[in-house]
Scaffold this active site. Structure first.
Site, mmCIF file in Angstrom:
data_model
loop_
_atom_site.group_PDB
_atom_site.id
_atom_site.type_symbol
_atom_site.label_atom_id
_atom_site.label_comp_id
_atom_site.label_asym_id
_atom_site.label_seq_id
_atom_site.Cartn_x
_atom_site.Cartn_y
_atom_site.Cartn_z
ATOM 1 N N GLY A 139 8.578 3.470 5.081
ATOM 2 C CA GLY A 139 9.556 3.831 4.081
ATOM 3 C C GLY A 139 9.813 2.663 3.149
ATOM 4 N N SER A 155 14.346 5.878 9.041
ATOM 5 C CA SER A 155 14.611 7.306 9.202
ATOM 6 C C SER A 155 13.501 8.189 8.644
ATOM 7 C CB SER A 155 15.941 7.659 8.518
ATOM 8 O OG SER A 155 15.934 7.264 7.164
ATOM 9 N N THR A 156 12.794 7.734 7.614
ATOM 10 C CA THR A 156 11.685 8.535 7.063
ATOM 11 C C THR A 156 10.417 8.336 7.892
ATOM 12 O OG1 THR A 156 12.667 8.185 4.877
ATOM 13 C CG2 THR A 156 10.482 9.140 4.943
ATOM 14 N N LYS A 166 12.422 -3.627 0.816
ATOM 15 C CA LYS A 166 12.419 -3.069 2.159
ATOM 16 C C LYS A 166 13.250 -3.980 3.051
ATOM 17 C CE LYS A 166 8.466 -1.875 3.855
ATOM 18 N NZ LYS A 166 9.178 -0.806 4.621
ATOM 19 N N GLU A 197 7.285 -5.632 9.252
ATOM 20 C CA GLU A 197 6.733 -4.687 8.275
ATOM 21 C C GLU A 197 5.819 -5.397 7.276
ATOM 22 O OE1 GLU A 197 10.321 -1.337 8.158
ATOM 23 O OE2 GLU A 197 10.330 -3.001 6.732
ATOM 24 N N GLY A 227 16.111 -2.512 4.927
ATOM 25 C CA GLY A 227 17.384 -1.897 5.258
ATOM 26 C C GLY A 227 17.538 -1.647 6.753
ATOM 27 N N THR A 270 9.052 1.690 10.085
ATOM 28 C CA THR A 270 10.343 1.755 10.750
ATOM 29 C C THR A 270 11.363 2.404 9.830
ATOM 30 O OG1 THR A 270 9.899 -0.233 12.055
ATOM 31 C CG2 THR A 270 12.210 0.345 11.737
#
EC number: 5.3.1.6
Length: 225
Positions: free
Chosen positions: A82, A27-28, A94, A103, A96, A25
């Site tokens: 990411g 933006s990357t 992780k 995750e 954010g 999950t």
């Protein structure tokens, strides 16, 4: 092509026919899922995706990727996600994007984990990025006070000025503004043993491969465990 897109496409090349793949999950990870969707459509790539958030699930389904729930698969071959910070000792922060619980569950049941980041996420020690702690709403103010007393500089993650951010599980997030985490193993154990904490964003020694976006191209480093 930006750095996030570069590493997303590079990471997608690790996915082979027949794999069950954890879909991260953020933006990357978005670019990685887009590239997998292209490969499914153009190369007839045969995979099953296990999403780590509602957002990743919707994106993957729209691209024609077959999706299954974590409890509908026996294992996950590879998870690509990411990270907000990665230390020199391969510990990570992780969460954010507020998907840390899903995750971590998906990563735990994965044979291999790849993190995809730009070079700004690589740090000597963790802590500049606020550490997310997912908590049940019942008693969350008590936890907040506890973290204050410990000097962890807690803040509630907000959706709007007067509305708390909720995770896909309906929990709240308290971000700990620590500046530096000297011992992530000890802090993870402490948080694991704190009643009311559902999960935290310390992903200690869970990654196998890190793909870093740099100006001249992607750099791959391996965590030899």
């Amino acid at each position: 092509m930006n750095l996030k897109e570069m590493v997303g496409i590079k990471a997608a090349s690790y996915v082979k026919d027949g794999m069950t793949v954890g879909l991260g999950t953020g933006s990357t990870a978005y670019y990685m899922i887009e590239e997998l969707g292209r490969r499914v459509k153009e190369e007839n790539l045969d995979i099953v995706g296990v999403p780590t958030s509602f957002a990743s699930k919707e994106q993957a389904e729209a691209l024609g990727i077959i999706i299954k729930d974590i409890d509908a698969v026996t294992h996950i071959d590879l998870t690509i996600d990411g990270a907000d910070e990665i230390s020199q000792t391969f510990h990570g922060i992780k969460g954010g994007g507020a998907a840390l619980l899903f995750e971590k569950i998906v990563a735990t049941y994965s044979k291999e984990v790849i993190w995809i980041v730009d070079d700004s996420k690589m740090v000597e020690k963790l802590g500049k990025f606020p550490l997310p702690v997912e908590v049940v709403p019942y008693g969350q103010e008590q936890l907040f006070r506890l973290f204050q007393e410990k000097g962890y500089n807690p803040t509630f993650r907000m959706e709007t000025e007067d509305q708390l951010r909720k995770t896909d599980s309906g929990h709240s997030i308290i971000d700990l503004n620590l500046d530096v985490i000297e011992d992530p193993i000890a802090l993870a154990l402490e948080l694991d043993q704190t009643v009311g904490v559902v999960e935290h964003g310390l992903f200690n020694n869970m990654v196998n491969t890190v793909i870093i976006g740099e100006a001249h191209g992607p750099k791959v480093i391996e965590n030899i465990r």
